[in-house]
Design a protein around this motif. Structure first.
Motif, short mmCIF file in Angstrom:
data_model
loop_
_atom_site.label_atom_id
_atom_site.label_comp_id
_atom_site.label_asym_id
_atom_site.label_seq_id
_atom_site.Cartn_x
_atom_site.Cartn_y
_atom_site.Cartn_z
N ALA A 106 0.81 -1.22 0.00
CA ALA A 106 0.00 0.00 0.00
C ALA A 106 0.85 1.27 0.00
O ALA A 106 0.31 2.38 -0.13
N PHE A 107 2.18 1.13 0.16
CA PHE A 107 3.11 2.26 0.11
C PHE A 107 4.08 2.08 -1.06
O PHE A 107 5.25 1.76 -0.86
N PRO A 108 3.63 2.25 -2.31
CA PRO A 108 4.53 2.05 -3.45
C PRO A 108 5.67 3.07 -3.46
O PRO A 108 5.48 4.23 -3.09
N VAL A 109 6.84 2.62 -3.88
CA VAL A 109 8.00 3.51 -3.95
C VAL A 109 7.82 4.50 -5.11
O VAL A 109 7.47 4.12 -6.22
N VAL A 110 8.03 5.77 -4.83
CA VAL A 110 7.97 6.81 -5.86
C VAL A 110 9.34 7.00 -6.48
O VAL A 110 9.52 6.99 -7.68
N LYS A 111 10.34 7.18 -5.61
CA LYS A 111 11.74 7.31 -6.04
C LYS A 111 12.66 7.13 -4.84
O LYS A 111 12.39 7.71 -3.76
N ASP A 112 13.69 6.34 -4.99
CA ASP A 112 14.68 6.11 -3.94
C ASP A 112 14.00 5.76 -2.61
O ASP A 112 13.43 4.70 -2.46
N LEU A 113 14.07 6.69 -1.64
CA LEU A 113 13.55 6.43 -0.30
C LEU A 113 12.16 7.01 -0.07
O LEU A 113 11.65 6.97 1.05
N ILE A 114 11.54 7.53 -1.11
CA ILE A 114 10.22 8.15 -1.00
C ILE A 114 9.14 7.17 -1.39
O ILE A 114 9.21 6.54 -2.45
N VAL A 115 8.14 7.02 -0.54
CA VAL A 115 7.00 6.17 -0.86
C VAL A 115 5.73 7.03 -0.89
O VAL A 115 5.67 8.10 -0.29
N ASP A 116 4.74 6.53 -1.60
CA ASP A 116 3.44 7.20 -1.68
C ASP A 116 2.56 6.70 -0.54
O ASP A 116 2.13 5.56 -0.53
N ARG A 117 2.29 7.57 0.43
CA ARG A 117 1.44 7.22 1.57
C ARG A 117 0.04 7.80 1.42
O ARG A 117 -0.66 8.06 2.40
N GLY A 118 -0.36 7.99 0.17
CA GLY A 118 -1.70 8.52 -0.11
C GLY A 118 -2.80 7.63 0.42
O GLY A 118 -3.93 8.09 0.64
N ALA A 119 -2.49 6.34 0.65
CA ALA A 119 -3.49 5.42 1.21
C ALA A 119 -3.98 5.92 2.56
O ALA A 119 -5.17 5.80 2.88
N PHE A 120 -3.09 6.48 3.36
CA PHE A 120 -3.48 7.04 4.66
C PHE A 120 -4.45 8.20 4.48
O PHE A 120 -5.41 8.36 5.23
N ASP A 121 -4.17 9.05 3.50
CA ASP A 121 -5.05 10.19 3.23
C ASP A 121 -6.45 9.72 2.84
O ASP A 121 -7.46 10.27 3.29
N ARG A 122 -6.50 8.69 2.01
CA ARG A 122 -7.81 8.20 1.55
C ARG A 122 -8.60 7.56 2.70
O ARG A 122 -9.83 7.66 2.74
N ILE A 123 -7.88 6.93 3.63
CA ILE A 123 -8.56 6.36 4.80
C ILE A 123 -9.16 7.48 5.65
O ILE A 123 -10.31 7.39 6.11
N GLN A 124 -8.41 8.54 5.85
CA GLN A 124 -8.93 9.66 6.64
C GLN A 124 -10.08 10.35 5.93
O GLN A 124 -11.07 10.76 6.56
N HIS A 125 -9.98 10.47 4.61
CA HIS A 125 -11.07 11.09 3.85
C HIS A 125 -12.35 10.26 3.97
O HIS A 125 -13.47 10.80 3.89
N ALA A 126 -12.19 8.95 4.18
CA ALA A 126 -13.35 8.07 4.28
C ALA A 126 -14.15 8.29 5.56
O ALA A 126 -15.33 7.92 5.61
#
Length: 248
Positions: A106-126
């Motif tokens: 659920a945290f796909p790598v964007v580049k190097d050490l950066i991951v996309d944690r947008g899943a957390f945002d979507r959970i909060q939006h829910a």
């Protein structure tokens, strides 16, 4: 301090990625971990090499952006701190330090050490919010009595910064400590009662859709959480979910 850094390098989400070794020297024990990475990146830029991409913002342990997996531990070997609060005195001269991004589907790598944690945002939006009547007839929040024990527990849950250390530390990549904290924050307060049923059902549903694993009570999430969020919040979320399911 002279150190060897083994850092995960990955150009983009589709790149395979690999570990790359770097040497850094004259590192002060009083530097923060991110300052040490700044030194490395300055060295790389001066050599016309691509700097290491990593997330950071406040550098005060508040925003949760600086999420790195260091020597097999989320945020590194210290306890109760984020990566930006981790100091190099936790390491020794000549150490080899392995630095990776948080690993979870659920945290796909964007580049190097950066991951996309947008899943957390979507959970909060829910459901991680309360609706406020702004018609002019609102009541000041301080006018609503709240039991001190409940207020303290709600505040403790609200200290979650959404860094994802709980997910990175869990063998199942579970987000239940994060979701439990966000549910508890409102479940304990009168302002959060109106939407309590929809909140927990929607947030848990979104958590499952994002691909996070289930909790098996290992407890690694609480140990590695920089804010010390308690497993008690998972129990409270489960209780809220059961009550909401029976109402439905």
């Amino acid at each position: 301090m002279n150190l060897t850094l083994k850092i995960w390098r990955q150009k983009n989400a589709s790149d395979k990625g690999k570990m790359v070794d770097y040497k850094v020297s004259d590192i002060s024990p009083d530097m923060s971990f991110l300052e040490m990475l700044d030194v490395l990146n300055e060295q790389l830029v001066n050599n016309d090499e691509e700097p290491v991409a990593f997330d950071h913002d406040c550098r005060e342990g508040i925003c949760g952006m600086c999420s790195l997996y260091i020597n097999g531990e989320a945020h590194g070997p210290d306890r109760g701190v984020t990566t930006c609060q981790l100091h190099m005195r936790m390491f020794k001269d000549g150490d080899t330090i392995t630095i990776e991004p948080f690993r979870a589907t659920a945290f796909p790598v964007v580049k190097d050490l950066i991951v996309d944690r947008g899943a957390f945002d979507r959970i909060q939006h829910a459901g991680g919010f309360i609706s406020v009547n702004t018609s002019g007839n609102t009541i000041d929040a301080n006018a609503i009595p709240v039991n001190k024990h409940d207020a303290d527990k709600a505040f403790e849950a609200a200290t979650c910064i959404g860094c994802g250390a709980c997910v990175a530390s869990c063998k199942n990549s579970s987000a239940m400590l994060f979701v439990g904290a966000k549910v508890s924050q409102f479940a304990l307060l009168p302002q959060g009662k109106v939407e309590a049923t929809d909140r927990v059902l929607n947030m848990v549903k979104q958590m499952d859709e994002e691909g996070f694993g289930n909790c098996t009570n290992t407890g690694a999430c609480e140990v590695e959480c920089p804010k010390g969020i308690s497993l008690e919040n998972i129990a409270r979320m489960n209780s809220e979910y059961l009550k909401a399911s029976l109402k439905g």
